[in-house]
Motif scaffolding. Structure first.
Motif, PDB file in Angstrom:
ATOM      1  N   GLN A 149       0.861  -1.178   0.000  1.00  0.00           N
ATOM      2  CA  GLN A 149       0.000   0.000   0.000  1.00  0.00           C
ATOM      3  C   GLN A 149       0.896   1.226   0.000  1.00  0.00           C
ATOM      4  OE1 GLN A 149      -2.445  -0.483   3.464  1.00  0.00           O
ATOM      5  NE2 GLN A 149      -3.590  -2.146   2.519  1.00  0.00           N
ATOM      6  N   GLN A 168     -11.536  -0.666  12.577  1.00  0.00           N
ATOM      7  CA  GLN A 168     -11.711  -1.943  13.305  1.00  0.00           C
ATOM      8  C   GLN A 168     -10.973  -1.888  14.634  1.00  0.00           C
ATOM      9  OE1 GLN A 168     -10.624  -5.727  11.589  1.00  0.00           O
ATOM     10  NE2 GLN A 168     -10.860  -4.934   9.498  1.00  0.00           N
ATOM     11  N   ARG A 189      -3.856   6.497  -1.173  1.00  0.00           N
ATOM     12  CA  ARG A 189      -2.662   5.759  -1.588  1.00  0.00           C
ATOM     13  C   ARG A 189      -1.999   6.509  -2.734  1.00  0.00           C
ATOM     14  NH1 ARG A 189      -4.942  -0.528  -1.475  1.00  0.00           N
ATOM     15  NH2 ARG A 189      -6.005  -0.242   0.526  1.00  0.00           N
ATOM     16  N   GLN A 202     -13.645   3.513   0.830  1.00  0.00           N
ATOM     17  CA  GLN A 202     -13.865   2.124   1.212  1.00  0.00           C
ATOM     18  C   GLN A 202     -15.006   2.038   2.212  1.00  0.00           C
ATOM     19  OE1 GLN A 202     -10.184   0.536   2.840  1.00  0.00           O
ATOM     20  NE2 GLN A 202      -9.597  -0.320   0.853  1.00  0.00           N
ATOM     21  N   GLU A 204     -15.626  -0.552   5.361  1.00  0.00           N
ATOM     22  CA  GLU A 204     -15.116  -1.651   6.163  1.00  0.00           C
ATOM     23  C   GLU A 204     -16.295  -2.308   6.867  1.00  0.00           C
ATOM     24  OE1 GLU A 204     -11.879  -1.846   6.063  1.00  0.00           O
ATOM     25  OE2 GLU A 204     -11.449  -3.428   7.524  1.00  0.00           O
ATOM     26  N   PHE A 242      -4.408 -11.553   4.272  1.00  0.00           N
ATOM     27  CA  PHE A 242      -4.300 -10.229   4.879  1.00  0.00           C
ATOM     28  C   PHE A 242      -3.710 -10.427   6.267  1.00  0.00           C
ATOM     29  CE2 PHE A 242      -8.018  -9.973   2.042  1.00  0.00           C
ATOM     30  CZ  PHE A 242      -7.622  -8.922   1.229  1.00  0.00           C
ATOM     31  N   PHE A 244      -4.296  -9.113   9.001  1.00  0.00           N
ATOM     32  CA  PHE A 244      -5.234  -8.965  10.123  1.00  0.00           C
ATOM     33  C   PHE A 244      -6.380  -9.958  10.098  1.00  0.00           C
ATOM     34  CE2 PHE A 244      -7.407  -6.345   6.995  1.00  0.00           C
ATOM     35  CZ  PHE A 244      -6.343  -5.740   6.327  1.00  0.00           C
ATOM     36  N   THR A 245      -6.396 -10.857   9.111  1.00  0.00           N
ATOM     37  CA  THR A 245      -7.426 -11.901   9.091  1.00  0.00           C
ATOM     38  C   THR A 245      -6.780 -13.251   8.835  1.00  0.00           C
ATOM     39  OG1 THR A 245      -7.835 -11.378   6.763  1.00  0.00           O
ATOM     40  CG2 THR A 245      -9.383 -10.465   8.365  1.00  0.00           C
ATOM     41  N   GLY A 276     -12.351  -7.763   0.041  1.00  0.00           N
ATOM     42  CA  GLY A 276     -11.370  -8.520   0.807  1.00  0.00           C
ATOM     43  C   GLY A 276     -12.026  -8.875   2.129  1.00  0.00           C
ATOM     44  N   GLY A 278     -12.088 -11.859   5.813  1.00  0.00           N
ATOM     45  CA  GLY A 278     -11.471 -12.943   6.564  1.00  0.00           C
ATOM     46  C   GLY A 278     -11.942 -12.970   8.003  1.00  0.00           C
ATOM     47  N   ALA A 299     -14.159  -9.778   9.285  1.00  0.00           N
ATOM     48  CA  ALA A 299     -14.046  -8.399   8.795  1.00  0.00           C
ATOM     49  C   ALA A 299     -14.020  -8.439   7.278  1.00  0.00           C
ATOM     50  CB  ALA A 299     -12.771  -7.758   9.318  1.00  0.00           C
ATOM     51  N   PHE A 300     -14.400  -7.327   6.702  1.00  0.00           N
ATOM     52  CA  PHE A 300     -14.326  -7.233   5.234  1.00  0.00           C
ATOM     53  C   PHE A 300     -14.109  -5.786   4.839  1.00  0.00           C
ATOM     54  CE2 PHE A 300     -18.745  -7.091   6.588  1.00  0.00           C
ATOM     55  CZ  PHE A 300     -19.231  -5.973   5.954  1.00  0.00           C
ATOM     56  N   GLY A 301     -13.629  -5.595   3.633  1.00  0.00           N
ATOM     57  CA  GLY A 301     -13.416  -4.234   3.137  1.00  0.00           C
ATOM     58  C   GLY A 301     -13.642  -4.197   1.646  1.00  0.00           C
TER      59      GLY A 301
END
Ligand code: PHE
Length: 331
Positions: A149, A168, A189, A202, A204, A242, A244-245, A276, A278, A299-301
């Motif tokens: 990123q 999160q 980004r 996004q 989340e 990811f 975090f998942t 994304g 997980g 979680a998802f994004g």
């Protein structure tokens, strides 16, 4: 002859012309005033008659003059009123009201769907601490995900958030489960081409409770995609990574792209990645200070622009941010 004034007055067309005639006859050096001055030289026996004639002449002039003056004043007023008349039947200019940006429309659709499933909205800062954007999400210094990123750094410890995932971490830090939130917002980004802009949006999602399973994740996201794109849309979960998942999955939908010229199956595999996701990594619970082994969650994004592009058949991501009214008015 002095009686010429009759014709002159008759011919006068404007109040200015009429005024000049008055000067010519009654002004200091005017013709009638001139006769007045001659009176003293007239022999006494003729004075009376001369005086009467002079009076008649003056009265005649004034009568004619006054009626002409009234006539001209009236016609000049009529002309003025005509010229200044307000045509109240004339159409006005339409006032155009602003409208919702397509990104906001799509966001509200997303929020409605998750809202109906009981998710609440949470927000976090766009200028974010490295700690929330990376550390708390199990992305330590030197982790290659930091390069994935392209981060805008404000200082060593402060970044423009590169995703909405730090929300999160903030929500988990602030409360115990059950947690069921979506977190929309701008992310940044350092990237710019047909599919990337340095700022985008996004949403989340985070659900943490007891006994949450991967089946809940699949059910929730399948429901979302089919509510968003149509009940028949195929959805597939593909293993991914990811920090975090764990496990992580990217979610694809069978894609047909619809635009003004109808719909077509999209290029390549016929699948397009839209999310994304997980199961929350235990590291996140540890950072939040939860007792281990009690909670599970997912979680998802997703990128709002990507969903808008698919839904509206838009090819160039950059068109959302160029403020071209011809483009924006279509939605
Ligand atoms: N934050 C990830 C990204 O921006 C998406 C994601 C969110 C993945 C939540 C898994 C869980 O790419």
């Amino acid at each position: 002859s002095i009686k010429g004034y009759e014709q002159e007055i008759e011919k006068a067309a404007t109040s200015e012309e009429l005024y000049q005639i008055k000067v010519k006859y009654l002004g200091k050096k005017g013709l009638i005033s001139g006769l007045n001055k001659q009176l003293k030289d007239v022999p006494n026996e003729d004075k009376k008659e001369f005086g009467m004639k002079l009076g008649e002449l003056r009265n005649g002039f004034e009568a004619l003059f006054n009626s002409k003056e009234t006539e001209i004043a009236k016609s000049e007023l009529d002309a003025k009123l005509e010229k200044e008349a307000l045509d109240i039947t004339m159409e006005g200019f339409p006032l155009s009201a602003g409208s919702q940006h397509p990104i906001m429309s799509i966001y509200y659709e997303i929020a409605d769907i998750f809202g109906s499933m009981g998710f609440e909205v949470a927000v976090g800062p766009e200028v974010e601490l490295d700690r929330y954007n990376f550390e708390m999400l199990n992305i330590p210094q030197e982790h290659p995900a930091r390069d994935m990123q392209d981060t805008f750094y404000i200082s060593d410890e402060v970044v423009m958030r590169t995703h909405t995932s730090p929300v999160q971490a903030r929500v988990m830090e602030s409360k115990e489960p059950p947690i069921k939130i979506i977190a929309p917002g701008k992310v940044y980004r350092c990237d710019y081409d047909i599919t990337h802009t340095p700022m985008f949006h996004q949403v989340e999602g985070l659900l943490v409770d007891k006994n949450v399973t991967f089946a809940d994740l699949k059910g929730t996201l399948t429901t979302f995609i089919q509510r968003m794109f149509g009940s028949g849309v195929p959805v597939r979960f593909r293993p991914s990574f990811f920090p975090f998942t764990e496990p992580s999955a990217e979610v694809d939908m069978g894609c047909t792209i619809c635009g003004s010229k109808g719909c077509r199956v999209c290029k390549g595999t016929g699948w397009i990645e839209i999310l994304g996701s997980g199961m929350c990594n235990d590291e996140l619970y540890r950072h939040a200070g939860y007792e281990p082994g009690i909670y599970s969650g997912f979680a998802f994004g997703m990128g709002i622009e990507r969903i808008a592009m698919l839904k509206y058949g838009i090819g160039d991501l950059r068109s959302f941010f160029e403020n071209n009214l011809k483009f924006l008015r279509q939605f």
